[in-house]
Design a protein around this motif. Structure first.
Motif, PDB file in Angstrom:
ATOM      1  N   LEU A   1       0.834  -1.207   0.000  1.00 55.58           N
ATOM      2  CA  LEU A   1       0.000   0.000   0.000  1.00 55.58           C
ATOM      3  C   LEU A   1       0.865   1.252   0.000  1.00 55.58           C
ATOM      4  O   LEU A   1       0.564   2.226  -0.712  1.00 55.58           O
ATOM      5  N   LEU A   2       1.930   1.261   0.790  1.00 56.78           N
ATOM      6  CA  LEU A   2       2.820   2.419   0.834  1.00 56.78           C
ATOM      7  C   LEU A   2       3.487   2.656  -0.523  1.00 56.78           C
ATOM      8  O   LEU A   2       3.826   3.792  -0.869  1.00 56.78           O
ATOM      9  N   ASP A   3       3.666   1.570  -1.273  1.00 54.73           N
ATOM     10  CA  ASP A   3       4.260   1.680  -2.607  1.00 54.73           C
ATOM     11  C   ASP A   3       3.236   2.090  -3.664  1.00 54.73           C
ATOM     12  O   ASP A   3       3.568   2.177  -4.848  1.00 54.73           O
ATOM     13  N   GLY A   4       1.993   2.311  -3.236  1.00 54.30           N
ATOM     14  CA  GLY A   4       0.962   2.761  -4.166  1.00 54.30           C
ATOM     15  C   GLY A   4       0.046   1.673  -4.682  1.00 54.30           C
ATOM     16  O   GLY A   4      -0.767   1.924  -5.578  1.00 54.30           O
ATOM     17  N   GLY A   5       0.152   0.466  -4.154  1.00 50.57           N
ATOM     18  CA  GLY A   5      -0.699  -0.625  -4.609  1.00 50.57           C
ATOM     19  C   GLY A   5      -2.123  -0.484  -4.099  1.00 50.57           C
ATOM     20  O   GLY A   5      -2.402   0.275  -3.164  1.00 50.57           O
ATOM     21  N   PRO A   6      -3.058  -1.250  -4.668  1.00 52.62           N
ATOM     22  CA  PRO A   6      -4.468  -1.180  -4.265  1.00 52.62           C
ATOM     23  C   PRO A   6      -4.721  -1.996  -2.994  1.00 52.62           C
ATOM     24  O   PRO A   6      -3.987  -2.948  -2.698  1.00 52.62           O
ATOM     25  N   PRO A   7      -5.755  -1.656  -2.232  1.00 56.24           N
ATOM     26  CA  PRO A   7      -6.134  -2.483  -1.078  1.00 56.24           C
ATOM     27  C   PRO A   7      -6.538  -3.885  -1.530  1.00 56.24           C
ATOM     28  O   PRO A   7      -7.080  -4.064  -2.624  1.00 56.24           O
ATOM     29  N   ARG A   8      -6.279  -4.865  -0.670  1.00 55.28           N
ATOM     30  CA  ARG A   8      -6.593  -6.244  -1.014  1.00 55.28           C
ATOM     31  C   ARG A   8      -7.214  -6.971   0.177  1.00 55.28           C
ATOM     32  O   ARG A   8      -6.977  -6.615   1.326  1.00 55.28           O
ATOM     33  N   GLN A   9      -8.000  -7.990  -0.131  1.00 57.39           N
ATOM     34  CA  GLN A   9      -8.499  -8.937   0.860  1.00 57.39           C
ATOM     35  C   GLN A   9      -7.652 -10.201   0.726  1.00 57.39           C
ATOM     36  O   GLN A   9      -7.653 -10.834  -0.331  1.00 57.39           O
ATOM     37  N   VAL A  10      -6.929 -10.561   1.788  1.00 58.14           N
ATOM     38  CA  VAL A  10      -6.005 -11.702   1.717  1.00 58.14           C
ATOM     39  C   VAL A  10      -6.405 -12.737   2.768  1.00 58.14           C
ATOM     40  O   VAL A  10      -6.372 -12.442   3.969  1.00 58.14           O
ATOM     41  N   ARG A  11      -6.751 -13.917   2.310  1.00 58.90           N
ATOM     42  CA  ARG A  11      -7.100 -15.005   3.234  1.00 58.90           C
ATOM     43  C   ARG A  11      -5.895 -15.924   3.406  1.00 58.90           C
ATOM     44  O   ARG A  11      -5.379 -16.468   2.430  1.00 58.90           O
ATOM     45  N   ARG A  12      -5.478 -16.100   4.638  1.00 61.18           N
ATOM     46  CA  ARG A  12      -4.381 -17.012   4.953  1.00 61.18           C
ATOM     47  C   ARG A  12      -4.944 -18.417   5.198  1.00 61.18           C
ATOM     48  O   ARG A  12      -6.133 -18.592   5.450  1.00 61.18           O
ATOM     49  N   PRO A  13      -4.089 -19.442   5.126  1.00 57.67           N
ATOM     50  CA  PRO A  13      -4.581 -20.813   5.338  1.00 57.67           C
ATOM     51  C   PRO A  13      -5.221 -20.980   6.717  1.00 57.67           C
ATOM     52  O   PRO A  13      -4.773 -20.383   7.707  1.00 57.67           O
ATOM     53  N   THR A  14      -6.272 -21.774   6.782  1.00 61.97           N
ATOM     54  CA  THR A  14      -6.915 -22.081   8.062  1.00 61.97           C
ATOM     55  C   THR A  14      -5.932 -22.841   8.952  1.00 61.97           C
ATOM     56  O   THR A  14      -5.251 -23.760   8.479  1.00 61.97           O
ATOM     57  N   PRO A  15      -5.813 -22.461  10.226  1.00 57.79           N
ATOM     58  CA  PRO A  15      -4.920 -23.207  11.129  1.00 57.79           C
ATOM     59  C   PRO A  15      -5.230 -24.699  11.108  1.00 57.79           C
ATOM     60  O   PRO A  15      -6.392 -25.114  11.024  1.00 57.79           O
ATOM     61  N   ARG A  16      -4.188 -25.502  11.185  1.00 54.77           N
ATOM     62  CA  ARG A  16      -4.311 -26.957  11.065  1.00 54.77           C
ATOM     63  C   ARG A  16      -4.314 -27.606  12.450  1.00 54.77           C
ATOM     64  O   ARG A  16      -3.419 -27.359  13.262  1.00 54.77           O
ATOM     65  N   LEU A  17      -5.310 -28.418  12.732  1.00 52.74           N
ATOM     66  CA  LEU A  17      -5.370 -29.093  14.018  1.00 52.74           C
ATOM     67  C   LEU A  17      -4.377 -30.252  14.040  1.00 52.74           C
ATOM     68  O   LEU A  17      -4.413 -31.137  13.182  1.00 52.74           O
ATOM     69  N   THR A  18      -3.492 -30.232  15.028  1.00 53.80           N
ATOM     70  CA  THR A  18      -2.510 -31.290  15.208  1.00 53.80           C
ATOM     71  C   THR A  18      -2.822 -32.035  16.501  1.00 53.80           C
ATOM     72  O   THR A  18      -2.733 -31.462  17.597  1.00 53.80           O
ATOM     73  N   ALA A  19      -3.227 -33.284  16.363  1.00 55.85           N
ATOM     74  CA  ALA A  19      -3.587 -34.088  17.524  1.00 55.85           C
ATOM     75  C   ALA A  19      -2.324 -34.597  18.222  1.00 55.85           C
ATOM     76  O   ALA A  19      -1.419 -35.135  17.582  1.00 55.85           O
TER      77      ALA A  19
END
Length: 348
Positions: A320-338
């Motif tokens: 954004l500081l470099d002039g890019g557009p706003p974005r919606q970014v989805r990160r991976p869902t946390p993984r359950l480790t038994a």
């Protein structure tokens, strides 16, 4: 309270009011040759009247300084030193900022009103060039403030109302609803029917989503004895909540904790009461950490790379500081480790 203008004055504003070109304004304000003394003085008078100051980002590009990113945390200060997620998040943020030689201005405050006041003060004083904003709330006043200030910002976590986002605001989030569903699915498959969720702070959007997901999964699976108990994320409140729910007439056979610190505190309470984990009680921690991997038994936990989450947030803000557009970014869902802390419930 007096409302601040929608944006800071720019070189274009100065040029228009001084009746000169933008390049002439740049020459005048940076003491470069190419304009007359009279023009230089006129430009400086206009700049002073408009309240213009060179941004830190501009100083960084010219080699005269470094840009600064702001992060305000409105949480009880006593809870921060023991919560590994935020320590890792900030570590990742700092790692990404260091690549671009950007500074991080960090402050802890008591509530949202104080956080908004800090944002306004930093804007007015030209202290920061962008903001990282954490812990989205329901009915959150900060998205509107960010739009008013027109500061580039990244909201970390899904907002309470996605429609609130506007202006130069990106959003970085992971699926809390899906993560809770995975936990309940794991416990249900083991045979647990009485499940308690020791939750975090009320009012946080992600706390509400986790509670709502627990209720939805309980209804879908026919679980009638589920409960969420809010806390401040501290080990003390996590332990106290554990004592209360274990003293119920029909105590839970499994407890889900909203962070690793409370899960370890709950494990200690179970031991004090002579309960075996996982023989008598199964325990799940929302965030994995070295604590979860080094207790006995080791704790089943949601695994995600909090440092990578922080790096991604900082990189989105840099874009954004470099002039890019706003974005919606989805990160991976946390993984359950038994691990060793979850097993089938006792047979009575």
């Amino acid at each position: 309270m007096r409302r601040l203008p929608a944006r800071r004055p720019t070189i274009k504003d100065i040029a228009r009011q001084a009746g000169v070109s933008e390049s002439a304004v740049s020459f005048a304000l940076n003491d470069r040759p190419g304009v007359s003394p009279a023009t230089r003085e006129r430009v400086r008078r206009v700049a002073e009247r408009l309240g213009w100051q060179p941004s830190a980002a501009a100083r960084a590009l010219s080699g005269e300084g470094s840009a600064t990113v702001g992060l305000v945390l409105a949480r009880p200060a006593r809870t921060l030193g023991v919560e590994s997620f935020f320590l890792q998040l900030v570590s990742g943020v700092q790692e990404a900022l260091a690549v671009r030689r950007l500074g991080l201005l960090f402050q802890v405050v008591e509530d949202l009103d104080a956080e908004c006041a800090v944002h306004r003060r930093w804007w007015a004083e030209h202290r920061v060039d962008g903001l990282l904003v954490v812990d989205p709330r329901d009915q959150d006043p900060r998205p509107a403030l960010l739009a008013e200030l027109a500061l580039p910002a990244v909201l970390i976590g899904a907002p309470g109302d996605p429609g609130d986002l506007s202006g130069a605001v990106s959003n970085l989030w992971a699926d809390d609803t899906g993560a809770m569903a995975a936990i309940i699915g794991h416990l249900h498959a083991l045979g647990h029917r009485r499940i308690v969720h020791i939750a975090g702070l009320t009012g946080l959007a992600h706390t509400r989503r986790r509670i709502d997901s627990l209720r939805s999964e309980a209804q879908r699976r026919g679980l009638e004895e589920t409960l969420s108990v809010p806390t401040d994320y501290s080990d003390a409140q996590g332990a106290e909540a554990t004592r209360r729910v274990l003293a119920m007439p029909r105590p839970p056979t499994a407890i889900v904790y909203d962070n690793d610190v409370m899960a370890v505190a709950g494990l200690a309470v179970a031991a004090q009461r002579g309960l075996s984990v996982p023989g008598d009680l199964s325990i799940v921690a929302w965030d994995d950490s070295i604590l979860c991997r080094n207790t006995h038994p080791t704790l089943t936990a949601l695994v995600r790379d909090a440092s990578a989450f922080g790096r991604c947030a900082a990189e989105e803000l840099i874009a954004l500081l470099d002039g890019g557009p706003p974005r919606q970014v989805r990160r991976p869902t946390p993984r359950l480790t038994a691990r060793d802390s979850t097993a089938a419930p006792p047979v009575h």
